[in-house]
Design a protein around this motif. Structure first.
Motif, mmCIF file in Angstrom:
data_model
loop_
_atom_site.group_PDB
_atom_site.id
_atom_site.type_symbol
_atom_site.label_atom_id
_atom_site.label_comp_id
_atom_site.label_asym_id
_atom_site.label_seq_id
_atom_site.Cartn_x
_atom_site.Cartn_y
_atom_site.Cartn_z
ATOM 1 N N TYR A 1272 45.615 34.381 35.535
ATOM 2 C CA TYR A 1272 46.659 35.901 35.317
ATOM 3 C C TYR A 1272 46.171 36.965 36.187
ATOM 4 O O TYR A 1272 46.804 37.579 36.998
ATOM 5 N N PHE A 1273 44.658 37.105 36.247
ATOM 6 C CA PHE A 1273 43.994 38.227 36.908
ATOM 7 C C PHE A 1273 44.369 38.134 38.707
ATOM 8 O O PHE A 1273 44.740 38.909 39.146
ATOM 9 N N MET A 1274 44.175 36.785 38.850
ATOM 10 C CA MET A 1274 44.360 36.416 40.416
ATOM 11 C C MET A 1274 45.764 36.370 40.587
ATOM 12 O O MET A 1274 46.139 37.032 41.806
ATOM 13 N N TYR A 1275 46.639 35.633 40.015
ATOM 14 C CA TYR A 1275 48.008 35.797 40.501
ATOM 15 C C TYR A 1275 48.833 36.968 39.898
ATOM 16 O O TYR A 1275 49.720 37.419 40.582
ATOM 17 N N GLY A 1276 48.658 37.378 38.680
ATOM 18 C CA GLY A 1276 49.478 38.427 38.089
ATOM 19 C C GLY A 1276 48.953 39.894 38.805
ATOM 20 O O GLY A 1276 49.850 40.925 38.566
ATOM 21 N N ALA A 1277 47.861 40.069 39.019
ATOM 22 C CA ALA A 1277 47.257 41.173 39.471
ATOM 23 C C ALA A 1277 47.017 41.321 40.763
ATOM 24 O O ALA A 1277 47.398 42.343 41.666
ATOM 25 N N LEU A 1278 45.954 40.524 41.449
ATOM 26 C CA LEU A 1278 45.604 40.736 42.788
ATOM 27 C C LEU A 1278 46.657 40.263 43.767
ATOM 28 O O LEU A 1278 46.652 40.582 44.650
ATOM 29 N N PHE A 1279 47.150 39.263 43.238
ATOM 30 C CA PHE A 1279 48.169 38.712 44.487
ATOM 31 C C PHE A 1279 49.249 39.646 44.806
ATOM 32 O O PHE A 1279 49.659 39.831 46.015
ATOM 33 N N GLY A 1342 41.131 29.354 44.684
ATOM 34 C CA GLY A 1342 40.958 30.226 43.304
ATOM 35 C C GLY A 1342 41.849 29.527 42.098
ATOM 36 O O GLY A 1342 41.312 29.282 41.167
ATOM 37 N N LEU A 1343 43.132 29.754 42.326
ATOM 38 C CA LEU A 1343 44.162 29.231 41.471
ATOM 39 C C LEU A 1343 43.934 28.173 41.091
ATOM 40 O O LEU A 1343 44.004 27.650 39.655
ATOM 41 N N VAL A 1344 43.949 26.973 41.925
ATOM 42 C CA VAL A 1344 43.986 25.562 41.789
ATOM 43 C C VAL A 1344 42.580 25.112 41.121
ATOM 44 O O VAL A 1344 42.593 24.535 39.949
ATOM 45 N N GLY A 1345 41.542 25.691 41.612
ATOM 46 C CA GLY A 1345 40.197 25.408 41.171
ATOM 47 C C GLY A 1345 39.835 25.692 39.593
ATOM 48 O O GLY A 1345 39.311 25.102 38.725
ATOM 49 N N ASP A 1417 33.779 27.250 42.828
ATOM 50 C CA ASP A 1417 33.856 28.414 44.162
ATOM 51 C C ASP A 1417 34.937 29.529 43.669
ATOM 52 O O ASP A 1417 35.129 30.280 44.489
ATOM 53 N N ARG A 1418 35.176 29.189 42.165
ATOM 54 C CA ARG A 1418 36.650 30.200 41.994
ATOM 55 C C ARG A 1418 36.024 31.791 42.113
ATOM 56 O O ARG A 1418 37.226 32.408 42.597
ATOM 57 N N TRP A 1419 35.037 32.066 41.689
ATOM 58 C CA TRP A 1419 34.653 33.330 41.966
ATOM 59 C C TRP A 1419 34.478 33.975 43.063
ATOM 60 O O TRP A 1419 34.666 35.102 43.425
ATOM 61 N N ARG A 1420 33.787 32.992 44.033
ATOM 62 C CA ARG A 1420 33.747 33.490 45.325
ATOM 63 C C ARG A 1420 35.046 33.576 46.008
ATOM 64 O O ARG A 1420 34.986 34.673 46.801
ATOM 65 N N ASN A 1421 36.036 32.586 45.675
ATOM 66 C CA ASN A 1421 37.220 32.687 46.376
ATOM 67 C C ASN A 1421 37.843 33.946 45.704
ATOM 68 O O ASN A 1421 38.765 34.774 46.585
ATOM 69 N N LEU A 1422 37.555 34.518 44.537
ATOM 70 C CA LEU A 1422 38.324 35.829 44.033
ATOM 71 C C LEU A 1422 37.814 36.776 44.841
ATOM 72 O O LEU A 1422 38.515 37.700 45.365
ATOM 73 N N GLY A 1423 36.417 37.000 45.139
ATOM 74 C CA GLY A 1423 36.006 38.070 45.778
ATOM 75 C C GLY A 1423 36.425 38.219 47.202
ATOM 76 O O GLY A 1423 36.693 39.393 47.699
ATOM 77 N N LEU A 1424 36.567 36.976 47.668
ATOM 78 C CA LEU A 1424 36.965 37.038 49.080
ATOM 79 C C LEU A 1424 38.471 37.513 49.347
ATOM 80 O O LEU A 1424 38.831 37.964 50.342
#
Length: 1449
Positions: A1272-1279, A1342-1345, A1417-1424
């Motif tokens: 949710y944080f990745m798709y619902g907020a950052l995306f 990030g989402l799939v991982g 790698d999910r947190w690395r992907n979020l940071g990038l």
């Protein structure tokens, strides 16, 4: 020249009752516009063979007087002789109406809808009630009269009185009204019969000149002549000769020969001038040989000289063709008025005068009203319908004995007075005579029918309204379509280039695919892209079709061609272009990727793509044709595009689709194309296995019998996988069905084409916007109460003016005016020159212009079109960004202060405002941002309230600016500038443009009051009446080239300027002349005017020029004795950035809240997309196919950012245009405050939309709840923050929303291609650098991982491969070493045969090697990904794109 409409019938009866006195100005020479062209045309007509030498010498007062050089009348009569000899039956048409009543739907005022009001249950109940019992209102009632052939009727009335409705009804355009009652006869033809059989003989021409912009003038007029060319022509003249002569005739008469090869143009394409475009509209209508034509407000935006030329052109057309012309005009001059035979005056939907034009003025004088000094007759007539604008006679008529009737005061009394008048009795006698001669006469109907049938082409139905047959229509419309495409070559080239670039990108992404099984998935990807890219790009057909619908609808009402013919021609002409484009696309993809290299397979590939391209063009065009407005068509198109993509069978094969939605795949044409391409490609493929199981160290000597390929379709003991078996088991595609699928695809194409033709034929109109003033919710203004009491209003383009201002309001306005800060400084300019580059040459727009504006004086800046009025205003106000300015500008003879723009007000001709803000909010916004920060906000708002009173806008303080009429918007524009407290000067550009005479008077009177209270005002103005002209104190008159002709005091009744010209050799200004028109005529304004002297040289050598120079010198000398005007601001802007951003953000949130359509489209797309994608991949299992489904569920979720990001462009660019056009030059706020506001207002709504999507999608697909937080944080907020910033960054680089959409789509497809899903990372090859550069790489990884990674995989039966171990070994012992190294698991490890092996034990084993996606790698992907968001924001802040203002118009 047409055979049947060039002259009146010799049997035309005399009309003694309404015989109009012949006026010299009513007869215009035919060669008025183009004498040389007329002479050339005369030679052309003279060359037509003569069968008889004698000519008729009969004269007729209705025929045109011909100039000295050419006896054009004799040529026309000779032509008519040949028509009679050819036994061609002429026909003409008049119209009679009696007891005419028009009933309309809707209210004139309501509340502004908001997102909250959509969900208010009371509003829903109210809407249902309105649907059941719609409000009705009499728009017109009690109309009666006659318009005969050869007559011109002028229709006058205030905006909202019913003029447009009257013109539409007389032109038999009834569909937009609830009902039309009463009797209307077109001779003996009823309106129903006319609409069915003779629709092209009666036309309504709106005020806007809408043509295909890339057609030339000649192509436009020639097409009209071809579309209505008769079958019977004199002397067996060829059809091509007839249409060519007819087009040349009108181009000559209306002075268009010099621009015949120039494109017509529009707001974005430079073409002919406004006056020339108006003459193109006249020529087109005349070329269609219409018998009755209604022209609605056709002089809007034209200066007085051009307006007069236009009406002269109409007079020529009416006299020459003997048709009936019905014209509605605002601000008509006296010489223009004298061109008309009859006049109809409308007062609040009531007919208060219908009769001879030359008796109307005296009629209302006898009634008891007095015209103002030099007031034109049309202005006087309109003024009597305005309680605030009319003047009653001082001496009561009862006392004078001239009339015992009381003076009428309202519409009902005016109507009663007219019904008891002599004029009405004459009108009734005329109606009676017309009825007895023309109505219910069967022989006239039969004669008219025979004449109409005689001109129809051989294969045209007798009862058809069209003249030429459908094959002939197709031929000429196809030719026109080719001409349009040739004119818009750039857009065609851009489309082809885009396809080529996509072909190169896709081809190189899948560069030289191997035949091995590792490329099987990639082959499906390239084939999916191949079939989907043409589908995606064809969605642009929706706006393209709506762009031309208004033109096609107008041509259909003129019976020029069937609308379906346009659709068919569009399709046929597109076929070769589509063929070439897709051929290039196919060649690039096919041979770069190196798909199966056989000729039959390539041509099958191309054939499928070509049919897809043609079919999907028809699909989206048919979709657009089914709707009346673009927004719902675009919304449904986006949803259907999502369905087409999901149910192609690539992301989710048909066996994996849930039963409830599987039916979509059977009606998806793209699936059949993808099926055909897959079976075509894989039918000859027998790929070597890329990864035999087991293999590697420890399995070197193993027999092939003990190995298997872990690919669907593999067989034990074989190292190759048959392509047919692969697609059969994976997709249920069969090669034997390939041509069946191609046939189904062709059938879809035919079906879509039939739908396009049917919808286009029967749904040609567009959704009409009603003039409804919308008020802020929570208010209850008087205007809204009156609208509710009246239950509606006239469906005019502008709402009627507000009720008369009472004395209390006037006193408040005067009191507020006295508090306006006084100006004490004199603004002057000396020897101004301005040059720009045009066609590689320097062009002088201003040439040595000097002058000044004094406080308390109202100075007019006038000149003909192209004289440089607006240019001078822009140069003086420092609002030019191109060209070279030379000369000096002073305040009191000293340099301008640094913050000159902040201390002046500039009211542009275009009333540019944010439509969803109230008038009060607009004034407060200006006051808060333009007054110094030291002034408290409460004080700024209080001053905005005073400006409301000054401008007379208190009643509309809570109305939305975008829904106001022209006058109210103009007052708002002035109020916005006054709210800034300009201390030095107020500039206004054409403040009366587009207004009726009374509204124009109200605006100029307001300016007069401002000047009387000490304001210094410089104002450009066109087409002023004599009464309006006298309000000004001083005049600066320019001629073409920006040269001064006069500068000085106007004097009483304009005596100063009149005396100047008369003393310098100009003709005498007659008592009835309008001084404004007089001086323009004297200096040679207008396209056809000539002068015998250079009035600029006359001015330079005059005593008045010397006096003005001395006066200017005195002003400078006196001013330099005083301190210079000081700056009031210490920086560029009046307020700090934080304050600017806060005010702009507040406005943006209000604007969005009041745009529920935009917000609901955003939220609905998220909800529907979430449900649709979620249920498509419903409860995906933990198999390999299920994991792939989850991968594509994430992939498709990210694709939703394309339409969501595209939605941002229109509101952002609209807001940016307002900033560029008005707010930036006024130094209201820094552009970064606007960008920040747009980001801050978009992000919450986009986060809400993504949250709704997440709720509908996440658990529906079957993702685990324990991993929902990160997702949710990745798709619902950052995306949403990402696509908001990138979409705004792209829009900031583009001039228009269309270009922004194209650029965003291209950029989106570019980054999406390299995210490692469609083409896995291991197969990307050279493009791997782009994989690492694409932000979607890290978003999807990030989402799939997180959502899919580190989960067990349980292979389905189809995914398990069977391996035979060597004799004496169990499955576990045989496969153990391989499993330990490569992963996977065995179902039956203890078995000695038929080992059931699954290639992946968990999702990491499947995702990592193939897609380079790892859970860790999910947190690395979020940071990038956050880094990309920061980059977008910085990029957005760094983009200072100043789009030239001319691109905004």
């Amino acid at each position: 020249m047409t055979e049947e409409d060039t002259n009146s019938s010799p049997e035309a009866p005399e009309r003694p009752h309404l015989q109009v006195a012949t006026h010299q100005t009513r007869h215009v020479v035919v060669d008025y516009f183009d004498p040389p062209g007329a002479r050339r045309l005369s030679r052309t007509l003279s060359s037509i063979p003569r069968t008889r030498r004698h000519e008729s010498d009969d004269s007729s007062e209705e025929t045109l007087t011909v100039g000295e050089n050419v006896d054009f009348e004799r040529l026309v009569r000779r032509y008519l002789h040949k028509r009679d000899e050819s036994d061609i039956k002429p026909r003409q048409l008049g119209v009679m109406f009696e007891n005419l009543r028009v009933v309309g739907l809707g209210a004139s005022a309501s509340f502004q809808p908001t997102l909250g009001s959509l969900f208010n249950p009371m509003n829903v109940v109210h809407a249902v009630q309105m649907l059941r019992h719609p409000p009705l209102l009499d728009i017109l009632s009690g109309f009666e009269g006659v318009v005969r052939p050869g007559e011109m009727l002028l229709v006058l009335g205030r905006p909202g009185s019913g003029c447009s409705t009257f013109l539409k009804v007389l032109a038999n355009q009834r569909s937009s009204f609830h009902s039309v009652e009463g009797e209307v006869f077109y001779d003996s033809i009823t309106p129903t019969e006319l609409a069915k059989h003779y629709r092209g003989d009666v036309q309504y021409c709106p005020e806007d000149d809408v043509h295909f912009p890339t057609l030339t003038v000649d192509q436009t007029i020639h097409f009209a002549s071809k579309a209505r060319a008769p079958q019977t022509r004199i002397q067996e003249q060829k059809r091509s000769e007839f249409t060519r002569v007819l087009a040349d005739l009108y181009e000559t008469i209306f002075g268009l020969n010099h621009v015949k090869d120039t494109v017509v143009g529009d707001a974005s394409i430079r073409g002919v001038s406004g006056g020339e475009k108006k003459r193109v509209s006249i020529s087109e209508a005349m070329a269609t040989r219409s018998r009755i034509t209604s022209w609605d407000n056709s002089t809007r935006g034209l200066d007085s000289s051009t307006a007069l030329e236009y009406v002269r052109a109409l007079r020529i057309a009416t006299d020459l063709v003997r048709n009936a012309s019905i014209v509605s005009i605002y601000q008509a001059g006296e010489s223009l008025y004298q061109m008309f035979d009859k006049v109809c005056l409308i007062y609040e939907g009531r007919m208060v005068y219908f009769g001879p034009a030359d008796r109307a003025r005296q009629y209302f004088i006898d009634m008891g009203y007095v015209p103002a000094n030099r007031q034109t007759t049309p202005d006087f007539l309109v003024s009597v319908t305005d309680p605030n604008g009319r003047t009653a006679a001082e001496e009561p008529r009862e006392a004078s004995g001239s009339n015992t009737k009381p003076i009428p005061r309202n519409a009902l009394e005016f109507e009663a007075y007219y019904r008891d008048s002599e004029i009405r009795r004459i009108n009734l006698e005329d109606i009676k005579e017309y009825r007895s001669e023309f109505v219910d006469k069967h022989h006239l109907v039969q004669s008219y029918r025979e004449s109409a049938h005689q001109e129809k082409a051989r294969h045209t139905r007798r009862k058809s309204a069209y003249v030429i047959s459908i094959p002939m229509q197709v031929r000429i419309v196809m030719l026109r379509r080719i001409q349009i495409m040739r004119g818009s070559f750039l857009s065609q080239a851009l489309q082809t280039t885009t396809f080529i670039l996509q072909g190169v990108i896709i081809g190189t992404t899948f560069l030289r695919l191997q035949d091995a099984t590792s490329a099987y998935f990639s082959r499906g990807g390239v084939l999916f892209f191949s079939v989907f890219i043409p589908t995606l790009f064809n969605m642009s057909e929706i706006p393209a079709l709506f762009a031309q619908r208004a033109i096609v609808h107008r041509h259909e009402t003129a019976a020029m061609y069937h609308p379906m013919v346009e659709a068919l021609a569009l399709t046929l002409v597109d076929i070769p272009f589509t063929f070439v484009t897709l051929a290039l696309f196919s060649v690039l993809i096919y041979f770069i990727v190196q798909l199966q290299q056989t000729a039959s397979q390539f041509f099958t590939f191309f054939a499928v793509l070509f049919v897809v391209g043609v079919s999907m063009k028809a699909f989206f065009r048919g979709l657009a044709a089914a709707f009346k407005s673009e927004a719902p068509a675009q919304a449904l198109g986006g949803i259907l595009l999502l369905a087409l993509a999901l149910y192609t069978g690539y992301q989710i094969p048909r066996p994996s689709m849930i039963g409830a939605l599987r039916w979509i795949s059977y009606i998806n044409p793209v699936l059949y194309a993808f099926d055909a391409l897959m079976t075509n490609e894989f039918s000859t493929l027998n790929g070597i296995c890329s990864n035999l199981v087991p293999s590697g160290p420890g399995y070197e000597g193993i027999s092939l019998a003990n190995q298997v390929c872990p690919i669907v379709g593999a067989l034990p003991g074989q190292d190759r996988v048959n392509g047919n078996r692969y697609v059969e088991l994976s997709f249920e595609y069969y090669h034997k069905n390939m041509w069946r699928n191609f046939g189904i695809l062709c059938s879809f194409g035919v079906f879509f084409l039939l739908c396009l033709l049917i919808f286009t034929e029967f749904n040609t109109s567009t959704a009409a916007d009603k003039a409804v003033v919308l008020f802020k919710r929570g208010t209850k203004p008087d205007a809204l109460k009156e609208a509710e009491a009246a239950v509606g209003n006239d469906e005019e383009k502008e709402k009627a003016a507000a009720k008369p201002t009472d004395r209390g309001d006037e006193e408040k306005a005067k009191e507020a005016l006295t508090e306006q800060p006084k100006m004490n400084n004199v603004f002057s300019w000396e020897h101004l020159h301005y040059q720009v580059k045009a066609s590689g040459e320097n062009r002088t727009l201003l040439d040595d212009v000097s002058g000044y504006v004094a406080p308390g004086k109202l100075t007019a800046l006038m000149g003909e079109s192209g004289a440089g009025k607006t240019t001078l205003l822009n140069v003086l106000a420092e609002r030019t960004d191109t060209g070279v300015v030379a000369g000096d500008r002073f305040f009191n003879g000293q340099a301008l202060p640094p913050d000159f723009q902040s201390q002046t007000g500039y009211c542009q001709q275009m009333d540019t405002h944010v439509g969803n803000t109230t008038v009060r909010e607009a004034l407060q916004f200006s006051a808060r941002l333009r007054q110094p920060f030291s002034v408290p906000t409460l004080e700024k708002d209080a001053y905005a309230e005073k400006c409301l009173k000054m401008c007379g806008l208190e009643e509309f303080a809570d109305a939305m600016v975008g829904t106001l009429n022209v006058e109210q918007r103009k007052r708002t524009t002035i109020g916005v500038e006054l709210a800034a407290k300009p201390k030095l000067l107020l500039f206004l550009d054409e403040p009366t443009s587009g207004l009726d005479s009374q509204s124009a008077w109200a605006i100029v009177s307001f300016l007069r009051a401002l000047a009387d209270n000490g304001q210094a005002i410089l104002c450009t103005i066109h087409q002023p009446s004599a009464e309006l002209f006298q309000v000004f104190d001083r005049l600066l008159l320019l001629k073409k080239g920006g040269q001064t002709v006069f500068f000085g005091d106007l004097g009483h009744n304009a005596s100063g300027v009149i005396n100047y010209f008369e003393l310098n050799g100009a003709r005498k200004c007659e008592p009835g002349d309008n001084p404004a028109e007089y001086m323009l005529d004297v200096i040679g304004a207008g396209a056809t005017a000539t002068v015998d002297r250079d009035w600029h040289e006359v001015w330079r050598n005059s005593q008045e020029c010397q006096e003005a120079t001395e006066e200017l010198k005195t002003i400078h000398d006196e001013g330099r004795k005083q301190p210079p005007v000081s700056a009031t601001l210490k920086s560029t802007y009046a307020n700090p950035w934080i304050y600017q951003a806060r005010i702009v953000v507040k406005r943006s949130f209000l604007t969005y809240w009041r745009d529920p359509t935009y917000l609901m489209s955003k939220l609905t797309l998220n909800i529907f997309g979430g449900l649709f994608i979620g249920f498509t991949f419903f409860k995906s299992e933990d198999t390999i196919q299920g994991s792939q489904n989850k991968l594509f569920a994430v992939f498709m979720a990210t694709i939703l950012s394309a339409p969501l990001g595209g939605q941002l462009h229109v509101p952002y660019i609209k807001m940016r245009n307002i900033y560029e056009i008005r707010e930036r030059a006024s130094r209201m706020y820094h552009w970064s405050a606007l960008v920040t506001a747009q980001i801050l207002v978009e992000i919450p709504w986009n986060i809400l939309g993504s949250s709704l999507f997440f709720v509908c999608w996440y658990w529906t697909v079957g993702f685990p709840s324990s991993r929902g937080g990160y997702t949710y944080f990745m798709y619902g907020a950052l995306f949403p923050i990402y696509y908001t910033t990138i979409a705004l960054a792209v829009a900031s680089m583009c001039a228009t929303a269309e270009i922004a959409s194209l650029m965003f789509s291209f950029l989106f497809s570019f980054v999406l291609t390299f995210d490692g899903v469609v083409q896995p990372y291991r197969e990307l090859g050279w493009w791997r650098w782009m994989y690492h550069l694409s932000p979607f790489t890290y978003l999807i990884a990030g989402l799939v991982g997180q959502a899919v990674g580190r989960q067990p995989i349980n292979c389905s039966g189809e995914e398990l491969v069977t391996i035979q171990p060597p004799a004496g070994q169990t499955c576990g012992s045989f496969m153990g070493e391989y499993i330990q190294r490569a992963g996977g698991y065995l179902i039956n490890s203890d078995a000695a045969s038929d080992c059931q092996f699954c290639s992946s034990r968990n999702t990491d084993e499947w995702l990592g090697p193939t897609f380079n996606i790892y859970w860790h790698d999910r947190w690395r992907n979020l940071g990038l990904f956050i880094c990309y968001i920061v980059f977008n924001k910085d990029e957005l802040n760094g983009l200072v794109v100043s789009v030239p203002n001319e691109m905004m118009y």
